[in-house]
Enzyme design. Structure first.
Site, short mmCIF file in Angstrom:
data_model
loop_
_atom_site.label_atom_id
_atom_site.label_comp_id
_atom_site.label_asym_id
_atom_site.label_seq_id
_atom_site.Cartn_x
_atom_site.Cartn_y
_atom_site.Cartn_z
N ARG A 1 40.85 6.24 92.59
CA ARG A 1 42.12 6.29 93.41
C ARG A 1 42.99 8.33 93.27
NH1 ARG A 1 40.06 2.77 95.67
NH2 ARG A 1 41.08 0.80 96.38
N ASP B 1 37.59 11.83 96.46
CA ASP B 1 36.57 11.23 97.41
C ASP B 1 37.94 10.80 98.21
OD1 ASP B 1 34.91 9.59 99.85
OD2 ASP B 1 35.73 7.95 98.48
N HIS C 1 38.23 9.29 101.91
CA HIS C 1 37.57 7.83 100.82
C HIS C 1 36.31 7.24 101.74
CE1 HIS C 1 40.19 5.09 99.18
NE2 HIS C 1 38.80 4.27 99.14
#
Ligand code: NAI
Length: 329
Positions: free
Chosen positions: A234, A258, A295
């Site tokens: 995250r 990411d 993501h």
């Protein structure tokens, strides 16, 4: 049971429609992200299906509850974006997809590591321009290097296994070390040892108050010069301005992301004709040794199929008055 599906894209609809053939639930797809301004779109829907950028704070939960919503089905594993204590107070059921394909995320993590190491992102652009020079593309053998895996749950375990397969020495840190990882040859060490001894560091913990800004300026100062940092967990696991300072100083040799702390404003949309207003993010994109994906680590056919099946099972269980076992409250 009507279900309002927020933040849906074409790929969601294709996989959910297929999974729903055998179930016949009433799926109402919405493009909109769930925010205080859009919560009213769920009025009359007993359930809401939400993804990682949907806002599920107290104000949105209140609005959903007032509109008749009783259940929230997260089509994600992470749930740091949900105010669970408030959901509990409101008597809402919240379920998630605890595991869909840890392989998808682990394999993407390794793709970032290898791309950064061998500069595939730069080589791709160069060769297309007719530039076949090798200067600036020098990499290193993964075999014999030390990798530090923080968080050896479902995803971190697979990352560790792949890296061991390359011949890396794998150090790890986890609040709950796993015997399976130890048996594979993973060595558990204090977090500071991960920072000081690793050539490559990869993060696989959930985002919690304890893991927020796990990598900050102090951690970076402890790391080996030229370290590679990869974050597919995250965004807020890392302090991005501190990473930028580390990159500018040359302490960080490679950075793969990411996820990004402010990604809700950017990811999952085509902004190629817009001026990016986030100066921190824009600065990240200027470094030749930074690789950012939006993501997409979860984004494989197997993962989307599993997400749609498990999410619809969670919804069907709620409709039938059963527990699926994937409830957070
Ligand atoms: P998991 O729950 O199987 O593993 C998490 C591990 O972190 C556990 O072993 C836990 O003990 C450890 N942990 C928790 N707090 C810790 C702390 N303070 N210090 C050290 N270790 C700690 O979760 P899984 O499935 O491996 O996923 C990890 C994270 O990856 C998720 O929470 C999610 O945020 C992220 N993720 C990212 C995706 C992407 O597309 N980029 C997709 C799916 C998950």
């Amino acid at each position: 049971m009507r279900i309002a599906f927020f933040s849906t894209h074409g790929f969601d609809r294709a996989f959910f429609d297929e999974a729903n053939l055998a179930r016949g639930l009433d799926l109402q797809y919405l493009d909109a992200r769930l925010t205080p301004a859009t919560a009213a779109l769920a009025r009359g829907c007993r359930a809401v299906c939400a993804f990682v950028h949907d806002q599920l704070d107290a104000s949105v939960l209140d609005a959903l509850r007032a509109g008749g919503t009783e259940m929230i089905a997260l089509r994600s594993a992470g749930f740091n974006h949900v105010d669970l204590p408030h959901a509990r107070e409101l008597g809402l059921t919240v379920a998630r997809v605890p595991a869909y394909s840890p392989h998808a995320v682990a394999e993407h993590t390794v793709a970032l590591i290898l791309s950064l190491n061998r500069k595939i992102h730069r080589a791709y652009a160069r060769v297309r321009e007719g530039n076949f020079a090798l200067d600036g593309l020098l990499g290193f053998d993964m075999c014999g290097r030390t990798a530090g895996v923080v968080g050896t749950g479902k995803i971190g375990t697979i990352v560790a296994r792949i890296l061991l397969g390359f011949g890396c020495r794998v150090l790890a840190h986890d609040v709950a070390p796993s015997d399976a990882c130890r048996a594979m040859g993973v060595e558990y060490v204090p977090l500071d040892d991960v920072w000081t001894r690793s050539d490559v560091i990869t993060l696989h913990t959930p985002l919690t108050p304890e893991t927020r800004h796990l990598i900050d300026a102090a951690a970076i100062a402890r790391m080996r010069p030229g370290v590679m940092i990869v974050n597919t967990g995250r965004g807020a696991l890392v302090d991005t301005p501190a990473l930028i300072a580390g990159l500018k100083a040359g302490r960080i040799g490679h950075l793969g992301l990411d996820v990004y702390e402010e990604e809700e404003q950017l990811f999952f949309q085509d902004l190629s004709s817009h001026v990016i207003q986030d100066d921190v993010f824009a600065r990240l994109l200027t470094f030749p040794n930074v690789l950012v994906t939006a993501h997409q680590a979860f984004f494989t056919q197997e993962a989307l199929r599993a997400i749609s099946e498990i999410t619809l099972d969670n919804l069907a269980a709620f409709e039938q008055g059963r527990r699926s076992g994937n409830e957070l409250c």
